[in-house]
Write an enzyme that holds these catalytic residues in place. Sequence first.
Site, PDB file in Angstrom:
ATOM      1  CG  ASP A  23      -1.823   1.163   1.313  1.00  0.00           C
ATOM      2  OD1 ASP A  23      -2.773   1.212   0.524  1.00  0.00           O
ATOM      3  OD2 ASP A  23      -1.604   2.045   2.172  1.00  0.00           O
ATOM      4  CD  GLU A  60      -2.246   1.830  -3.476  1.00  0.00           C
ATOM      5  OE1 GLU A  60      -3.437   1.883  -3.817  1.00  0.00           O
ATOM      6  OE2 GLU A  60      -1.852   2.178  -2.351  1.00  0.00           O
TER       7      GLU A  60
END
Length: 433
Positions: free
Chosen positions: A345, A374
């Site tokens: 994340d 990400e």
Amino acid sequence: MKNIVFTSQTMYRHPLDLNTGLLNITSNFDQQYATDERLGVIYSPEMTIFRLWAPAASKIELILFYTLYGDEAEHIMMEEVRPGTYEVEVTGNLDNKAYKFGIFYPDGTYIDTCDPYAFAATSNGARSVVVDLISTNPENWGARMPAFSATTDAIIYEANVRDFTISETSGAQNRGKFLGFIEQGTKSPNGLATGLDYLKELGITHVQLMPMYDFQTVDEENQTAKYNWGYDPQNYNVPEGSFATDARDPKTRIREMKQMIQGLHDAGIRVIMDVVYNHVYDTDTHPFEKVAPGYYFRRYSDGSLSDGTGVGNDTASENEMMKRYILDSVKYWAQEYHIDGFRFDLMGIHDIDTMNAVRETLDKIDPSIIILGEGWNLNTNLPEEKKAASINARQMLRIAHFNDAMRTAIKGSDMDGGFDTGFISGKPFMEQW
């Protein structure tokens, strides 16, 4: 039990700024204080070693509770065995014993904290727990799955442990639980396959599970009282208790998470774990800040927290002990739980060197473990050339970067209420994306 008497000779020598209460992170801080010793609990049936890295402390005590939830405890002083690293050895079988650390600071402050390296915890993460991990293995718990063919062959389906079966129409008995995820033969009211049978029908190779480590804002004993996806980290190396059939038993959540993974593996489906090492829910109460105030979180020169994550704090992966924490954690999940991949994340918060070290660490276990994240270029207090962002993807080999522009082109935008369709819904002229 071995009670080590702390001497006053080691007091007040650590670089804590008594005005700000934060560590002075100088250029040679890690050289002076970082350690490669194994941290946390080292368990055996005959004795357990407790080891904590707390470079700002003047002294530390182990608080060993007599029962998991009772208040009575023994307080055992720990020894500073090297600058900033404290340990104590306690004889006897401490399996399933709850513990915390009590930290004394040079200004007279005393706090207690859970172990940031804990593998098990009581309900809602209130206390860390010593655990014999072998006793948590399901029947026929074996080795990892064989190496996956190639990353480009992966077909990944994202799911949430709770959401996957929480509906009354899921047909599952253990709705919203690790065990519910792998129930077979379940059907919807109109007779369609649900749960694990549905995943098998899809023909996927991997299921990417949203956070399933211990998160902070859900009452583990009342799973439906408050909803949260789990991007609020509390104990990074402990499974989330609300997904277990008994949140008060520290071993149940471990065993049942392993059972879920085993069931998926038996069905030929590998597991990618969503990890959120980029921030915590609350810095003031998190063990990171309690054991090393000012170290684990990225700050500006005035001591204020960097906030590229948008939730109030960014972890400082460029600092040796935060980097090492991430490496130790992914290694633990891969080895103890046979995890087949990690989805990072807000990976752009981390630094390039740390992500490459993650790749190197996992390669030693299984080079086919998938790493994706990400890679957004976020406004964190780290030079752009060091960010693990998509702009630097060429410096991170075999680490995939999520492409939201491609997602929008294929399925449409998530930002306009679903009115904008994408290529798969018939929108023309999207091929160039």
